[in-house]
Design an enzyme around this catalytic site. Structure first.
Site, PDB file in Angstrom:
ATOM      1  N   ARG A   1      -5.591  56.844  89.015  1.00 13.48           N
ATOM      2  CA  ARG A   1      -6.311  57.396  88.994  1.00 13.48           C
ATOM      3  C   ARG A   1      -6.769  57.182  87.249  1.00 13.48           C
ATOM      4  O   ARG A   1      -8.348  57.092  87.151  1.00 13.48           O
ATOM      5  CB  ARG A   1      -6.519  58.669  90.303  1.00 13.48           C
ATOM      6  CG  ARG A   1      -6.233  57.957  91.089  1.00 13.48           C
ATOM      7  CD  ARG A   1      -7.210  58.671  92.450  1.00 13.48           C
ATOM      8  NE  ARG A   1      -6.713  60.445  91.505  1.00 13.48           N
ATOM      9  CZ  ARG A   1      -5.414  61.478  92.805  1.00 13.48           C
ATOM     10  NH1 ARG A   1      -4.881  60.740  93.283  1.00 13.48           N
ATOM     11  NH2 ARG A   1      -5.258  62.312  91.837  1.00 13.48           N
TER      12      ARG A   1
ATOM     13  N   GLU B   1       6.598  70.691  93.545  1.00 13.70           N
ATOM     14  CA  GLU B   1       7.150  71.654  94.915  1.00 13.70           C
ATOM     15  C   GLU B   1       8.392  70.941  95.416  1.00 13.70           C
ATOM     16  O   GLU B   1       9.177  71.783  95.375  1.00 13.70           O
ATOM     17  CB  GLU B   1       6.147  71.623  95.806  1.00 13.70           C
ATOM     18  CG  GLU B   1       6.034  72.967  96.941  1.00 13.70           C
ATOM     19  CD  GLU B   1       4.985  72.505  97.860  1.00 13.70           C
ATOM     20  OE1 GLU B   1       4.697  73.568  98.571  1.00 13.70           O
ATOM     21  OE2 GLU B   1       4.109  71.476  97.577  1.00 13.70           O
TER      22      GLU B   1
END
Lengths: 177, 177
Positions: free
Chosen positions: A62, A99
């Site tokens: 993006r 994570e």
């Protein structure tokens, strides 16, 4: 209405994407509003045009969108920073923690001239891990990651503080949650 | 020198990428030449500006770069077509065959208004599989994939004929090998 208010009004919240508990900020309705894209670009160009950047490094995928437009308007090179294995020529790579597990991004080793002042762009600043890795890649080439530009800052994740602590610059963003 | 000659001169051949026997056409040196990017854009805009497109659909990831610039210059919406699982909102998807196995791309179901005339953009036309799948997605939304734009056509792979046979339009490209 200000540009910031218009952008805040058009970004779409998508709950539980990409996983349960995450509220995703979807910029596709902004991309569909050409007039607002031009308004955003006028603001960004006004903010950046006198800063003497030599290149924009945009983070896949993006970050390629407004990154390309920024490079185009500022009339400077656009440098794609991509996920591992995507760039065809010789690359430098940088891994960072997610994570769960790790991710790796790459830059072409001849992408930026040493000494260049580089603006790192992505659409959204979350924990800052990807942007920090991108800036390290730029610095490894002997260039300087001098500034960061995002459309959106998720301030509760404190990515702006992480980038400030490592690179000594306050990231630029249009809107913040 | 013509724009075509300049672009041909700047595209970098990378042998054996992404696998042995493939000669990859690397556009990153073009992206680093802002003047030439502007020259390419002037040509593309001249070719497309009177065709009345309502949107540009750009294919992830490299199609986001000139796809965004085209939408910006033509002042029409930019619609990202992405790999499976990347778009956050409700999507339509389309699978297509690769040399080994399948790939799937997606579009947001509200990305394009029915009846819109859409230009599909990617940087390179190879076998045409991805571009054809992108055009089918656009058509599934009730819009019309009316034209295809590429920077580079690998003519020996006959993707231009495949797109012509299925969609009845001759793809537009800047340079051909």
């Amino acid at each position: 209405m200000s540009t910031v208010e218009k952008v805040k009004g058009i970004i779409r919240d998508v709950p539980n994407f990409p996983k349960p508990g995450i509220l995703f900020k979807d910029i596709t309705p902004l991309l569909a509003d050409s007039q607002l894209v031009h308004e955003v670009m006028r603001e960004l160009v006004a903010d950046f045009k006198h800063q003497g950047f030599d290149a924009i490094a945009g983070i896949e995928s993006r970050g390629f969108i407004f990154g390309s437009l920024l490079a185009y308007e500022l009339q400077i090179p656009f440098v794609p920073i991509r996920k591992s294995g995507k760039l065809p020529y010789k690359t430098l790579s940088e891994s960072y923690n997610l994570e769960y597990g790790q991710a790796t991004i790459e830059i072409h080793e001849d992408a930026i001239k040493p000494g260049s002042k580089v603006l790192i762009h992505d659409d959204l600043l979350a924990t800052g891990g990807t942007a920090a890795a991108a800036a390290r890649l730029v610095n490894k080439l002997g260039a300087r990651a001098e500034a960061f530009s995002f459309l959106i800052n998720l301030s509760f994740l404190k990515g702006d503080q992480i980038l400030f602590n490592e690179f000594g610059v306050k990231p630029h963003y249009l809107i913040s949650y």
